[in-house]
Design an enzyme around this catalytic site. Structure first.
Site, PDB file in Angstrom:
ATOM      1  N   HIS A  48      68.162 -22.823  93.197  1.00 30.07           N
ATOM      2  CA  HIS A  48      69.095 -21.462  93.242  1.00 30.07           C
ATOM      3  C   HIS A  48      70.236 -21.353  94.042  1.00 30.07           C
ATOM      4  O   HIS A  48      71.325 -22.387  94.085  1.00 30.07           O
ATOM      5  CB  HIS A  48      69.187 -20.739  92.338  1.00 30.07           C
ATOM      6  CG  HIS A  48      70.458 -19.381  91.956  1.00 30.07           C
ATOM      7  ND1 HIS A  48      71.174 -19.749  91.711  1.00 30.07           N
ATOM      8  CD2 HIS A  48      70.339 -18.374  92.941  1.00 30.07           C
ATOM      9  CE1 HIS A  48      72.390 -19.241  91.370  1.00 30.07           C
ATOM     10  NE2 HIS A  48      71.377 -18.249  92.841  1.00 30.07           N
ATOM     11  N   GLU A  76      66.271  -9.674  98.312  1.00 43.95           N
ATOM     12  CA  GLU A  76      66.186  -8.582  96.469  1.00 43.95           C
ATOM     13  C   GLU A  76      64.543  -9.493  96.075  1.00 43.95           C
ATOM     14  O   GLU A  76      64.274  -8.958  95.862  1.00 43.95           O
ATOM     15  CB  GLU A  76      67.213  -8.820  95.437  1.00 43.95           C
ATOM     16  CG  GLU A  76      66.921  -8.711  94.428  1.00 43.95           C
ATOM     17  CD  GLU A  76      68.293  -9.226  93.453  1.00 43.95           C
ATOM     18  OE1 GLU A  76      68.494  -8.893  92.416  1.00 43.95           O
ATOM     19  OE2 GLU A  76      68.548  -9.509  93.974  1.00 43.95           O
ATOM     20  N   ASP A  77      64.601 -11.027  96.174  1.00 40.23           N
ATOM     21  CA  ASP A  77      63.248 -11.546  95.329  1.00 40.23           C
ATOM     22  C   ASP A  77      62.430 -11.565  96.243  1.00 40.23           C
ATOM     23  O   ASP A  77      61.456 -12.542  95.764  1.00 40.23           O
ATOM     24  CB  ASP A  77      64.266 -12.829  95.299  1.00 40.23           C
ATOM     25  CG  ASP A  77      64.952 -12.114  93.391  1.00 40.23           C
ATOM     26  OD1 ASP A  77      64.855 -10.849  93.419  1.00 40.23           O
ATOM     27  OD2 ASP A  77      65.711 -13.090  92.984  1.00 40.23           O
ATOM     28  N   ASP A 139      77.427 -17.959  93.206  1.00 48.67           N
ATOM     29  CA  ASP A 139      76.367 -17.387  92.910  1.00 48.67           C
ATOM     30  C   ASP A 139      76.469 -17.359  91.145  1.00 48.67           C
ATOM     31  O   ASP A 139      76.104 -17.898  90.450  1.00 48.67           O
ATOM     32  CB  ASP A 139      75.567 -16.145  93.438  1.00 48.67           C
ATOM     33  CG  ASP A 139      74.616 -15.717  92.913  1.00 48.67           C
ATOM     34  OD1 ASP A 139      73.314 -16.081  92.729  1.00 48.67           O
ATOM     35  OD2 ASP A 139      74.591 -14.505  92.806  1.00 48.67           O
TER      36      ASP A 139
END
Length: 511
Positions: A48, A76-77, A139
């Site tokens: 992504h 964040e991930d 995004d």
């Protein structure tokens, strides 16, 4: 998915001085950070951010922006920290990554509050550096392209609605029309699947009629211009299903009644040739009254410049024609991104985007999440008109705007003190609707203050937010005055006087 060397080569192709080592470090770091994470499609999650970076290379953005795109989900991930990003990639990339981070971990009571808080922080970051917005739009675009992989229909619809309400208008506001159109199309397919299928089916029937009408009309346009000595690139397309659906909704008509489903673009060398070509087109085909717009002499707020007209072609077919120079065309395709400064010292292209300042002012004055979302949608969506100050300064407003909206667009203090207006020299009330091209002078008085009735007259988010803020403060002041009066009355009736500090102690105890 783009391989590491392919992505780096893409950037070096348009910016040979790009920091190759920065891009390589970002690629490797992101790949290791995301590890075995998977997307809803089953693809590695790492694909992504790389696809997002690939979208931004098409816009020819600088190395820091591409690195930000590669890293934008790591904080964040994954276990990566902002401090780690800053140590490895520098403060500029760290600041951009922080601005783009989705902020999904914010605790909030409702979806609206969460959306409003995300939007608030996002807009604040964007105001500091517009590249945050460019990465976020790419995004969102890639997420929309892969939205069909998400199993839950309600989640797909929520993401599609947010895209249509917030991200597509933001793309339009920075002139990134290709991003805007694709987001609208993908969101429309999720939100109105039956309408989407119906319109695409009818467009396919038009295409399958055996005659390529678009190519035929485009050739005719090019020939007419060539005979007048104008060398032009002419291309045509059917309008997008979402824009067709909106016109059907706005005009309350069926697909069969919609006459202008084809649009043609005429690109010439200079601004002067735009007007010459327009004259040729209008001499050859009858113009549709009320459908001509000159966005060259009065550009849109996002800098968009072009001439738009509709003419009646053969067999009473209405077609839209857009005429622009090659420089205008580059900006129209990629908007703000078309002239982003790769190197320091060449100026910031986002400096003139006053709508960002308007949104930030709304952030400061909106009291509730619902108010924030309502006002930002207003500020981003509205069709524009142009009005002028007495000194000739151009003020852009949404259709239906009043002198109150005009006054607040000039300055908040002017709005607060407005008592009336002169439009084209004639005194009018504050409820008067401004027409395109009006000259507006605001009459003011220092004794004036915003009135509750103004909420029924103003339509811009900036004006409504400022009026509501003033009314809230006024109400609070009145309640404080009343509270003090009640307390004084009670204290006077007490059998003994209060000790020093008793009131302050009571206020603390009672909170």
């Amino acid at each position: 998915m783009l391989r590491q060397y392919e992505l780096v080569d893409r950037v070096l192709e348009y910016d040979p001085d790009a920091d190759e080592a920065l891009l390589n470090r970002a690629y490797v770091f992101s790949m290791h950070a995301h590890g075995s994470q998977k997307r809803a499609s089953g693809d590695p999650y790492f694909s992504h951010p790389i696809e997002v970076a690939g979208i931004l290379t098409d816009l020819r953005l600088d190395d820091e922006t591409i690195a930000t795109a590669i890293l934008h989900d790591t904080v964040e991930d994954t276990v990566a920290t902002p401090q780690e990003i800053e140590r490895l990639f520098g403060p500029s990339v760290a600041r951009l990554v922080d601005g783009v981070t989705k902020l999904s971990k914010i605790e909030a009571q409702s979806d609206n509050e969460r959306a409003a808080e995300n939007l608030r922080k996002f807009l604040l970051a964007m105001s500091d550096d517009i590249r945050v917005l460019l990465v976020k739009l790419a995004d969102r675009l890639h997420n929309m392209r892969t939205l069909h992989h998400i199993a839950k229909p309600e989640k797909r619809r929520r993401i599609a609605r947010e895209t249509l309400d917030i991200y597509a208008p933001l793309a339009e506001r920075v002139g990134m029309y290709e991003f805007m159109r694709e987001m609208q199309e993908l969101a429309f397919e999720q939100l109105e699947p039956e309408a989407y299928q119906s319109i695409t089916r009818r467009l396919a029937q038009l295409k399958g009629s055996g005659v390529d009408r678009i190519a035929t009309i485009a050739r005719g346009l090019k020939d007419v211009l060539a005979r007048a000595g104008i060398d032009a690139d002419v291309s045509g397309r059917e309008k997008h299903p979402y824009s067709i659906w909106r016109k059907m909704e706005e005009r309350h008509i069926s697909f069969e009644q919609l006459s202008d489903v084809m649009a043609f673009r005429v690109v010439v060398a200079t601004e002067e040739e735009c007007y010459r070509a327009l004259g040729v087109v209008h001499r050859r085909w009858p113009m549709v009254p009320g459908r001509f717009k000159d966005w060259i002499s009065t550009p849109k707020r996002n800098g968009y410049r072009s001439l738009h007209t509709s003419v009646i072609h053969a067999e009473n077919t209405r077609v839209e024609v857009q005429l622009r120079s090659r420089a205008m065309h580059a900006e129209a395709e990629f908007g703000l991104a078309a002239h982003w400064a790769y190197k320091e010292g060449r100026g910031r292209p986002d400096a003139d985007h006053s709508w960002i300042r308007d949104l930030l002012e709304i952030l400061d004055t909106a009291a509730t999440p619902e108010e924030l979302l309502e006002h930002t949608r207003m500020a981003m969506y509205a069709d524009r008109i142009f009005a002028f100050t007495p000194k000739g300064e151009l003020i852009q407003l949404p259709k239906g705007a009043t002198p109150i909206d005009f006054a607040y667009a000039v300055h908040t203090d002017l709005g607060d003190e407005a008592v009336g207006a002169k439009i084209n020299g004639r005194v009018v009330p504050l409820s008067h609707v401004i027409d395109n091209g009006d000259q507006v002078a605001i009459l003011r008085s220092q004794g004036q203050a915003p009135q509750p009735a103004w909420l029924d007259v103003a339509i811009t988010g900036k004006a409504l937010a400022a009026i509501r803020r003033h009314l809230r403060h006024k109400e609070r002041d009145e309640q404080l005055t009343l509270g003090r009066k009640l307390l004084d009355d009670i204290v006077r009736r007490l059998p003994a006087s209060l000790a020093d500090g008793a009131t302050a102690l009571a206020l603390r105890r009672l909170k």
